[in-house]
Design a protein around this motif. Structure first.
Motif, PDB file in Angstrom:
ATOM      1  N   ILE A   1      -0.629  -7.131   4.721  1.00 45.90           N
ATOM      2  CA  ILE A   1      -1.454  -7.245   3.471  1.00 45.90           C
ATOM      3  C   ILE A   1      -2.206  -8.482   3.046  1.00 45.90           C
ATOM      4  CG2 ILE A   1      -0.628  -7.466   0.945  1.00 45.90           C
ATOM      5  CD1 ILE A   1       1.573  -5.628   1.339  1.00 45.90           C
ATOM      6  N   ASP A   2      -3.327  -8.511   2.842  1.00 48.83           N
ATOM      7  CA  ASP A   2      -4.182  -9.646   2.250  1.00 48.83           C
ATOM      8  C   ASP A   2      -4.215  -9.722   0.812  1.00 48.83           C
ATOM      9  OD1 ASP A   2      -6.072  -8.029   1.883  1.00 48.83           O
ATOM     10  OD2 ASP A   2      -7.327  -8.394   3.320  1.00 48.83           O
ATOM     11  N   GLU A   3      -5.030 -10.579   0.206  1.00 50.44           N
ATOM     12  CA  GLU A   3      -5.310 -10.875  -1.086  1.00 50.44           C
ATOM     13  C   GLU A   3      -5.788  -9.615  -1.878  1.00 50.44           C
ATOM     14  OE1 GLU A   3      -7.062 -14.285  -4.177  1.00 50.44           O
ATOM     15  OE2 GLU A   3      -7.464 -14.549  -2.152  1.00 50.44           O
ATOM     16  N   SER A   4      -6.575  -8.904  -0.913  1.00 50.23           N
ATOM     17  CA  SER A   4      -7.186  -7.609  -1.601  1.00 50.23           C
ATOM     18  C   SER A   4      -6.283  -6.535  -1.872  1.00 50.23           C
ATOM     19  CB  SER A   4      -8.418  -7.035  -0.891  1.00 50.23           C
ATOM     20  OG  SER A   4      -7.804  -6.676   0.358  1.00 50.23           O
ATOM     21  N   LEU A   5      -5.019  -6.599  -1.209  1.00 54.92           N
ATOM     22  CA  LEU A   5      -3.932  -5.383  -1.054  1.00 54.92           C
ATOM     23  C   LEU A   5      -2.843  -6.158  -1.839  1.00 54.92           C
ATOM     24  CD1 LEU A   5      -4.701  -4.021   2.239  1.00 54.92           C
ATOM     25  CD2 LEU A   5      -5.365  -3.028   0.065  1.00 54.92           C
ATOM     26  N   ILE A   6      -2.635  -7.274  -2.544  1.00 52.30           N
ATOM     27  CA  ILE A   6      -1.377  -8.012  -2.748  1.00 52.30           C
ATOM     28  C   ILE A   6      -0.723  -6.838  -4.133  1.00 52.30           C
ATOM     29  CG2 ILE A   6      -2.633  -9.521  -4.541  1.00 52.30           C
ATOM     30  CD1 ILE A   6       0.250  -9.993  -2.142  1.00 52.30           C
ATOM     31  N   ASP A   7      -1.480  -6.255  -4.540  1.00 48.42           N
ATOM     32  CA  ASP A   7      -0.969  -5.515  -5.718  1.00 48.42           C
ATOM     33  C   ASP A   7       0.022  -4.607  -5.103  1.00 48.42           C
ATOM     34  OD1 ASP A   7      -2.075  -6.827  -8.014  1.00 48.42           O
ATOM     35  OD2 ASP A   7      -3.942  -5.648  -7.900  1.00 48.42           O
ATOM     36  N   ASP A   8      -0.171  -4.114  -3.822  1.00 46.51           N
ATOM     37  CA  ASP A   8       0.654  -2.961  -3.210  1.00 46.51           C
ATOM     38  C   ASP A   8       1.773  -3.596  -2.633  1.00 46.51           C
ATOM     39  OD1 ASP A   8      -1.408  -1.139  -3.971  1.00 46.51           O
ATOM     40  OD2 ASP A   8      -2.285  -1.572  -2.022  1.00 46.51           O
ATOM     41  N   LEU A   9       2.098  -4.871  -2.800  1.00 48.90           N
ATOM     42  CA  LEU A   9       3.425  -5.433  -2.068  1.00 48.90           C
ATOM     43  C   LEU A   9       4.522  -4.755  -2.600  1.00 48.90           C
ATOM     44  CD1 LEU A   9       4.541  -7.608  -0.420  1.00 48.90           C
ATOM     45  CD2 LEU A   9       4.663  -9.229  -2.155  1.00 48.90           C
ATOM     46  N   ILE A  10       4.808  -4.781  -3.778  1.00 51.43           N
ATOM     47  CA  ILE A  10       5.954  -4.205  -4.342  1.00 51.43           C
ATOM     48  C   ILE A  10       6.285  -2.624  -4.225  1.00 51.43           C
ATOM     49  CG2 ILE A  10       7.385  -3.837  -6.413  1.00 51.43           C
ATOM     50  CD1 ILE A  10       6.329  -6.196  -7.591  1.00 51.43           C
ATOM     51  N   TYR A  11       5.252  -1.982  -4.026  1.00 51.79           N
ATOM     52  CA  TYR A  11       5.152  -0.479  -3.570  1.00 51.79           C
ATOM     53  C   TYR A  11       5.583  -0.494  -2.094  1.00 51.79           C
ATOM     54  CZ  TYR A  11       3.508   3.803  -1.775  1.00 51.79           C
ATOM     55  OH  TYR A  11       3.219   5.166  -1.059  1.00 51.79           O
ATOM     56  N   ASN A  12       5.117  -1.427  -1.079  1.00 50.07           N
ATOM     57  CA  ASN A  12       5.420  -1.485   0.139  1.00 50.07           C
ATOM     58  C   ASN A  12       6.834  -1.583   0.421  1.00 50.07           C
ATOM     59  OD1 ASN A  12       3.167  -0.584   2.175  1.00 50.07           O
ATOM     60  ND2 ASN A  12       1.966  -1.698   0.864  1.00 50.07           N
ATOM     61  N   ILE A  13       7.339  -2.750  -0.298  1.00 51.04           N
ATOM     62  CA  ILE A  13       8.784  -2.985  -0.133  1.00 51.04           C
ATOM     63  C   ILE A  13       9.688  -1.682  -0.690  1.00 51.04           C
ATOM     64  CG2 ILE A  13      10.734  -4.428  -1.221  1.00 51.04           C
ATOM     65  CD1 ILE A  13       8.507  -6.619  -2.032  1.00 51.04           C
ATOM     66  N   GLU A  14       9.139  -1.207  -1.531  1.00 51.16           N
ATOM     67  CA  GLU A  14      10.205   0.090  -1.995  1.00 51.16           C
ATOM     68  C   GLU A  14       9.942   1.427  -1.281  1.00 51.16           C
ATOM     69  OE1 GLU A  14       9.653   0.171  -6.404  1.00 51.16           O
ATOM     70  OE2 GLU A  14      11.250  -1.700  -6.696  1.00 51.16           O
ATOM     71  N   SER A  15       8.933   1.650  -0.797  1.00 47.77           N
ATOM     72  CA  SER A  15       8.690   2.772  -0.017  1.00 47.77           C
ATOM     73  C   SER A  15       9.423   2.758   1.160  1.00 47.77           C
ATOM     74  CB  SER A  15       7.203   2.987   0.016  1.00 47.77           C
ATOM     75  OG  SER A  15       6.670   1.939   0.950  1.00 47.77           O
ATOM     76  N   PRO A  16      10.015   3.889   1.587  1.00 45.48           N
ATOM     77  CA  PRO A  16      10.919   3.949   2.840  1.00 45.48           C
ATOM     78  C   PRO A  16      10.241   3.598   4.156  1.00 45.48           C
ATOM     79  CG  PRO A  16      10.587   6.051   2.019  1.00 45.48           C
ATOM     80  CD  PRO A  16       9.982   5.238   0.905  1.00 45.48           C
ATOM     81  N   ALA A  17      10.815   2.986   5.076  1.00 48.00           N
ATOM     82  CA  ALA A  17      10.008   3.216   6.365  1.00 48.00           C
ATOM     83  C   ALA A  17      10.875   4.064   7.336  1.00 48.00           C
ATOM     84  CB  ALA A  17      10.615   1.600   7.112  1.00 48.00           C
ATOM     85  N   PHE A  18      10.139   5.431   7.225  1.00 49.55           N
ATOM     86  CA  PHE A  18      10.598   6.491   7.872  1.00 49.55           C
ATOM     87  C   PHE A  18      11.098   6.416   9.236  1.00 49.55           C
ATOM     88  CE2 PHE A  18       7.709   7.760   4.407  1.00 49.55           C
ATOM     89  CZ  PHE A  18       8.558   8.322   3.434  1.00 49.55           C
ATOM     90  N   GLY A  19      12.275   6.834   9.479  1.00 52.47           N
ATOM     91  CA  GLY A  19      12.629   6.678  10.753  1.00 52.47           C
ATOM     92  C   GLY A  19      13.199   5.403  11.400  1.00 52.47           C
ATOM     93  N   PHE A  20      12.925   4.217  10.409  1.00 53.06           N
ATOM     94  CA  PHE A  20      13.157   2.711  10.758  1.00 53.06           C
ATOM     95  C   PHE A  20      14.377   2.223  10.054  1.00 53.06           C
ATOM     96  CE2 PHE A  20       9.209   3.859  13.066  1.00 53.06           C
ATOM     97  CZ  PHE A  20       9.342   3.042  14.346  1.00 53.06           C
ATOM     98  N   GLU A  21      15.106   1.414  10.431  1.00 50.61           N
ATOM     99  CA  GLU A  21      16.082   0.634   9.424  1.00 50.61           C
ATOM    100  C   GLU A  21      15.239  -0.054   8.448  1.00 50.61           C
ATOM    101  OE1 GLU A  21      19.980  -2.296   9.840  1.00 50.61           O
ATOM    102  OE2 GLU A  21      19.076  -1.440  11.572  1.00 50.61           O
ATOM    103  N   LYS A  22      14.345  -0.798   9.024  1.00 46.78           N
ATOM    104  CA  LYS A  22      13.681  -1.953   8.209  1.00 46.78           C
ATOM    105  C   LYS A  22      12.293  -1.824   8.395  1.00 46.78           C
ATOM    106  CE  LYS A  22      16.702  -5.474   6.572  1.00 46.78           C
ATOM    107  NZ  LYS A  22      16.862  -6.921   6.403  1.00 46.78           N
ATOM    108  N   LYS A  23      11.539  -2.655   7.397  1.00 49.24           N
ATOM    109  CA  LYS A  23      10.061  -2.693   7.757  1.00 49.24           C
ATOM    110  C   LYS A  23       9.695  -4.043   7.565  1.00 49.24           C
ATOM    111  CE  LYS A  23       7.828  -0.064   4.524  1.00 49.24           C
ATOM    112  NZ  LYS A  23       7.212   0.339   3.265  1.00 49.24           N
ATOM    113  N   LEU A  24       8.933  -4.521   8.312  1.00 51.57           N
ATOM    114  CA  LEU A  24       8.216  -5.874   8.411  1.00 51.57           C
ATOM    115  C   LEU A  24       6.900  -5.906   7.821  1.00 51.57           C
ATOM    116  CD1 LEU A  24       8.387  -8.808   9.634  1.00 51.57           C
ATOM    117  CD2 LEU A  24       7.056  -7.871  11.822  1.00 51.57           C
ATOM    118  N   ILE A  25       6.956  -6.628   6.903  1.00 50.65           N
ATOM    119  CA  ILE A  25       5.511  -6.891   5.661  1.00 50.65           C
ATOM    120  C   ILE A  25       5.002  -8.234   6.200  1.00 50.65           C
ATOM    121  CG2 ILE A  25       4.495  -6.915   3.767  1.00 50.65           C
ATOM    122  CD1 ILE A  25       6.833  -4.854   2.887  1.00 50.65           C
TER     123      ILE A  25
END
Length: 338
Positions: free
Chosen positions: A53-77
Motif C-alpha cells: 500500500i502507498d499513499e494513493s491506496l492508504i484508504d484501503d488499509l483498514i479494509y485489507n486488515i479485516e479482509s481474510p488471507a484465504f488459505g493463510f494464517e496471516k497477512k503481511l501488509i
C-alpha cells in the motif's frame, strides 16, 4: 528499538510483532531488515496474504486488515510512504485518515494481532497520533546512518568473509573518501575485494585507484592543494570534477559550504567551542573534526573570509550572466595561490 536489537530478533526463532515502523536515512540496513522480516514471515502470495500500500491506496488499509488471507494464517501488509506520518504545523489535529488509522490501531489491536503483520516504511516521520499509536502497540526503528566505528566493523566482516585482509586505517580512509552511506560503501568494498583477491590485502593506494570519491571528499583534496599553494594540483582536481560531469553550480556551492565550515571551525577553535557542533556535523560525521582542524591551519581567518566573499560574488555574477562559473572558479583558485 535499535537496529542491532531488531536484527537479533529477526535472526532468531519466534513470532513477528504485529506492527512495525521503519524509517531513516540508512536505506540499505532498512531494506535488509525488510528482507529478513519477509523471510521470517514465510510464503507470500501478492494480493492474497501479501499486500503493498502507498499513499494513493492508504484508504484501503483498514479494509485489507479485516479482509481474510484465504488459505493463510496471516497477512503481511507493507505500507510505504503513506503520508500518515506527516504533521501540518498549522493544525493541532491530524488529517481524517490519520485520525481514523490511529483510532483503529488503538481500539483494534486484538484484530491486528490475530490477522496481520503490518510494516510502515517511511523516509522521515513526525511524532503524530499514528506514530504514538504504533509506539504504544508495536516496534519503531529509526535507521540512522552508522557511525565510523560501526561502519568499520561491518565492512571488516564483509572483507574477512572473502578471506581478504584490511586494517582499520584503510577502512577509515575509504569512509572519508566515499561517505557513510552503507550501500555505496559496500559497492566500493566489493571492487576492492575483487582487486585484492583471496589472501590479499586492501591498501590505501587501492582506494585511490578504484574508489569513487564523493564530491565533499574531492573538495577536501582541492582545499589541501590551495592551502599548500599548489595551483596546478587544485586545477587538476577541478578538471576531474568537470570530467565526472559534476554540475559547476554544485561544485561552487559545495566549495562555499566547505570554506564556510573551515571559517566556523577557526572561530570555534579560538573561542573554545565544540567544533562538530559549530560546523553542523551529524553525529556519525564526528571523525571529520580532525580533518577540518588540520586543514584550517593552512589558512588565516582573513583569507577564509575573502574566499567566501569571492565565491558569493561569483554565484551572483554567474546567475546574472556577467561571468562563466568555470572561468570564475579558476580565477579565484589562481588568485589565492599567487
Amino acid at each position: 528499538m535499535t537496529y542491532e536489537t531488531l536484527e537479533k530478533e529477526l535472526n532468531k526463532d519466534g513470532k513477528l510483532h504485529s506492527l512495525y515502523l521503519f524509517y531513516g536515512e540508512e536505506r540499505f540496513l532498512l531494506e535488509s531488515a525488510v528482507k529478513k522480516l519477509k523471510k521470517k514471515f514465510g510464503e507470500m502470495l501478492q494480493g492474497i496474504n501479501y499486500i503493498i500500500i502507498d499513499e494513493s491506496l492508504i484508504d484501503d488499509l483498514i479494509y485489507n486488515i479485516e479482509s481474510p488471507a484465504f488459505g493463510f494464517e496471516k497477512k503481511l501488509i507493507i505500507v510505504k510512504n503513506s503520508g500518515l506520518f506527516k504533521k501540518d504545523g498549522r493544525k493541532k489535529a491530524g488529517t481524517p485518515i490519520q485520525e481514523k488509522v490511529a483510532s483503529y490501531i488503538k481500539e483494534n489491536m486484538d484484530v491486528i494481532n490475530e490477522a496481520v503483520n503490518i510494516v510502515f516504511i517511511e523516509d522521515e516521520v513526525d511524532k503524530n497520533q499514528v506514530y504514538e499509536a504504533i509506539e504504544k502497540n508495536g516496534i519503531i526503528c529509526n535507521f540512522e546512518e552508522l557511525n565510523q566505528n560501526a561502519l568499520i566493523k561491518r565492512l571488516k566482516q564483509i572483507v574477512l568473509a572473502y578471506n581478504v585482509n584490511v586494517n582499520d586505517d584503510v577502512l577509515t580512509y575509504l569512509i572519508e573518501c566515499s561517505g557513510s552511506n552503507m550501500q555505496l560503501l559496500i559497492n566500493e568494498i566489493r571492487k576492492l575485494i575483487e582487486f585484492a583477491g583471496t589472501g590479499g590485502t586492501i591498501k590505501k593506494e587501492d582506494v585511490d585507484k578504484l574508489a569513487v570519491k564523493q564530491i565533499d571528499a574531492v573538495i577536501f583534496d582541492l582545499t589541501d592543494d590551495l592551502g599548500n599553494k599548489k595551483i596546478s594540483s587544485a586545477i587538476e582536481v577541478l578538471d576531474g570534477l568537470i570530467y565526472q560531469k559534476e554540475p559547476l553550480q554544485k561544485v561552487l556551492v559545495t566549495l562555499y559550504n566547505h570554506f564556510k565550515k573551515l571559517y566556523l571551525c577557526s572561530i570555534a577553535i579560538k573561542s573554545g567551542k565544540d567544533i562538530g557542533t559549530s560546523i553542523g556535523l551529524k553525529p556519525n560525521q564526528t571523525f571529520l573534526v580532525n580533518k577540518y582542524k588540520r586543514q584550517v591551519n593552512s589558512f588565516k581567518s582573513e583569507e577564509l573570509k575573502k574566499i567566501l566573499v569571492e565565491l558569493t560574488q561569483l554565484d551572483y555574477n554567474s546567475k546574472n550572466g556577467k561571468i562563466d562559473i568555470d572561468i570564475g572558479l579558476r580565477s579565484i583558485l589562481c588568485s589565492y595561490c599567487k
